[in-house]
Design a protein around this motif. Structure first.
Motif, PDB file in Angstrom:
ATOM      1  N   LEU A  59       1.400  -9.770  -5.863  1.00  0.00           N
ATOM      2  CA  LEU A  59       0.633  -8.684  -4.958  1.00  0.00           C
ATOM      3  C   LEU A  59       1.367  -7.159  -5.137  1.00  0.00           C
ATOM      4  O   LEU A  59       0.495  -6.171  -5.160  1.00  0.00           O
ATOM      5  N   PRO A  60       2.542  -7.084  -5.077  1.00  0.00           N
ATOM      6  CA  PRO A  60       3.097  -5.746  -5.447  1.00  0.00           C
ATOM      7  C   PRO A  60       2.500  -5.180  -6.518  1.00  0.00           C
ATOM      8  O   PRO A  60       2.427  -3.936  -6.811  1.00  0.00           O
ATOM      9  N   GLU A  66      -3.765  -0.795  -7.983  1.00  0.00           N
ATOM     10  CA  GLU A  66      -4.665  -0.297  -7.223  1.00  0.00           C
ATOM     11  C   GLU A  66      -4.520   1.136  -6.516  1.00  0.00           C
ATOM     12  O   GLU A  66      -5.431   1.899  -6.389  1.00  0.00           O
ATOM     13  N   CYS A  67      -3.235   1.299  -6.052  1.00  0.00           N
ATOM     14  CA  CYS A  67      -3.055   2.468  -5.104  1.00  0.00           C
ATOM     15  C   CYS A  67      -2.311   3.503  -6.250  1.00  0.00           C
ATOM     16  O   CYS A  67      -1.621   4.443  -5.687  1.00  0.00           O
ATOM     17  N   ASN A  68      -2.386   3.226  -7.346  1.00  0.00           N
ATOM     18  CA  ASN A  68      -2.020   4.359  -8.208  1.00  0.00           C
ATOM     19  C   ASN A  68      -0.360   4.759  -8.094  1.00  0.00           C
ATOM     20  O   ASN A  68       0.239   6.036  -7.996  1.00  0.00           O
ATOM     21  N   ALA A 254       5.411  -0.292  -4.197  1.00  0.00           N
ATOM     22  CA  ALA A 254       4.657  -1.117  -3.675  1.00  0.00           C
ATOM     23  C   ALA A 254       5.104  -2.180  -2.591  1.00  0.00           C
ATOM     24  O   ALA A 254       4.540  -2.485  -1.657  1.00  0.00           O
ATOM     25  N   CYS A 255       6.375  -2.545  -3.054  1.00  0.00           N
ATOM     26  CA  CYS A 255       6.862  -3.850  -1.989  1.00  0.00           C
ATOM     27  C   CYS A 255       7.286  -2.948  -0.698  1.00  0.00           C
ATOM     28  O   CYS A 255       6.898  -3.475   0.295  1.00  0.00           O
ATOM     29  N   ASN A 261       3.206  -1.876   5.790  1.00  0.00           N
ATOM     30  CA  ASN A 261       1.828  -1.978   6.411  1.00  0.00           C
ATOM     31  C   ASN A 261       1.413  -3.286   6.530  1.00  0.00           C
ATOM     32  O   ASN A 261       0.446  -3.443   7.555  1.00  0.00           O
ATOM     33  N   GLY A 262       2.179  -4.401   6.145  1.00  0.00           N
ATOM     34  CA  GLY A 262       1.927  -5.847   6.392  1.00  0.00           C
ATOM     35  C   GLY A 262       0.574  -6.142   5.546  1.00  0.00           C
ATOM     36  O   GLY A 262      -0.175  -5.303   4.682  1.00  0.00           O
ATOM     37  N   LEU A 263       0.274  -7.325   5.070  1.00  0.00           N
ATOM     38  CA  LEU A 263      -0.596  -8.110   4.200  1.00  0.00           C
ATOM     39  C   LEU A 263      -2.007  -7.640   4.597  1.00  0.00           C
ATOM     40  O   LEU A 263      -2.914  -7.261   3.688  1.00  0.00           O
ATOM     41  N   LYS A 264      -2.395  -7.683   5.820  1.00  0.00           N
ATOM     42  CA  LYS A 264      -3.615  -7.401   6.402  1.00  0.00           C
ATOM     43  C   LYS A 264      -4.092  -6.127   5.899  1.00  0.00           C
ATOM     44  O   LYS A 264      -5.088  -5.887   5.540  1.00  0.00           O
ATOM     45  N   HIS A 265      -3.137  -5.082   5.746  1.00  0.00           N
ATOM     46  CA  HIS A 265      -3.624  -3.788   5.317  1.00  0.00           C
ATOM     47  C   HIS A 265      -4.310  -3.822   3.863  1.00  0.00           C
ATOM     48  O   HIS A 265      -5.066  -2.788   3.553  1.00  0.00           O
ATOM     49  N   TYR A 266      -3.812  -4.652   3.190  1.00  0.00           N
ATOM     50  CA  TYR A 266      -4.315  -4.792   2.038  1.00  0.00           C
ATOM     51  C   TYR A 266      -5.059  -6.105   1.648  1.00  0.00           C
ATOM     52  O   TYR A 266      -5.432  -6.490   0.550  1.00  0.00           O
TER      53      TYR A 266
END
Length: 308
Positions: A59-60, A66-68, A254-255, A261-266
């Motif tokens: 995920l990181p 995705e978030c550049n 990213a980590c 922000n938590g997983l749900k944010h992504y």
């Protein structure tokens, strides 16, 4: 036909011929396509290519992309997706990619086969031994004469052995079946084609969501096998080292972002890369992602001992 109509038809034919003459020929289009292909191939060869899996420890990397968060001025980082760890590792050995997310057991196996690796980061990957709820297996010692899905020479194979040994089950009593594709492995659980299996997240979360029992969790055994590995040969020149630094910087950023922000944010990124439904995203456990650092020696030693 009148003279006027003849002139109109003649002019139309001349116009069509002129337009057709202005367009590129087949050979020109072919040469242009070959030139573009070679240019793309060159760009791909110069980029830092990282093999990724549909597992939560990646995920990181997905968030950074995705978030550049990767510094594109310093490195062109390209993600190469795989569904089976064995295919991902094969691409690493062949030199089709420079690095990949894998596990220490796979990594040490690759090293023993002659490909030198550098472990750039230890990940928070873990695996759960999950049984098929229709098989009514609630304890490891009930796996006698049952099929357990795993991948050879991997953390899942080591953990399968650890589980059966802890229950004093002999090797011939449990059928350990090689199913390399993690998504296929999960589908076989739902299709009642497997009695039990080792699953990472988020596949484990999906299995738990549908009431399939957890028989063992690698976190409870203090085993941390997730790693990001790069071929040492690929990192020999200065340019590749700069690319690696850009990768690690983006990964660390990213980590921090996920932890804040938590997983749900992504959830949108999770759905995109893992193809799971919203309730499975919501069922994911709270997870902390650590900055890139070397894996523990004790985990490397555990892998080496098992491989012998």
């Amino acid at each position: 036909m009148g003279t006027k109509h003849s002139i109109i038809i003649f002019l139309a034919a001349v116009t069509i011929a002129a337009v057709a003459g202005c367009g590129p020929s087949y050979d020109e289009v072919k040469r242009q396509s070959q030139a573009e292909w070679q240019q793309q191939r060159k760009a791909d060869s110069l980029a830092l290519k990282v093999g990724v899996m549909p597992t939560l420890d990646c995920l990181p990397i997905y968030v950074a992309k995705e978030c550049n968060l990767f510094d594109t001025a310093k490195a062109d980082i390209r993600l190469k997706p795989f569904n089976a760890q064995i295919d991902c590792d094969a691409a690493l050995v062949k030199g089709n990619i420079e690095g990949c997310v894998t596990d220490i057991v796979r990594g040490q196996h690759i090293i023993k086969k002659g490909t030198a690796l550098e472990y750039v980061a230890a990940t928070n990957a873990y695996w759960q031994l999950i049984s098929n709820r229709t098989a009514r297996i609630r304890r490891i010692n009930q796996l006698s004469d049952k099929m357990v899905a795993m991948t050879r020479f991997s953390a899942t194979a080591l953990l399968a052995d650890y589980a059966t040994d802890s229950a004093k089950l002999k090797d011939e009593e449990v059928f350990k079946i090689q199913i390399n594709d993690v998504d296929l492995r999960l589908k076989m659980l739902f299709a009642n084609e497997m009695d039990a299996m080792l699953l990472p997240e988020p596949q484990a979360a999906v299995a738990r969501l549908y009431k399939n029992p957890v028989l063992m969790d690698s976190r409870d055994k203090d085993m941390r096998f997730g790693v990001i590995a790069f071929r040492k040969k690929a990192l020999e020149d200065k340019r590749r080292r700069q690319q690696l630094k850009a990768f690690v910087d983006g990964y660390n950023a990213a980590c921090d972002s996920i932890n804040k922000n938590g997983l749900k944010h992504y959830s949108q990124i999770i759905r995109k890369y893992y193809q799971i439904e919203d309730k499975a995203v919501n069922a994911l456990p709270k997870t902390k992602f650590e900055h890139a650092k070397a894996p523990r020696q004790k985990d490397i030693d555990t892998a080496d001992k098992w491989l012998k």
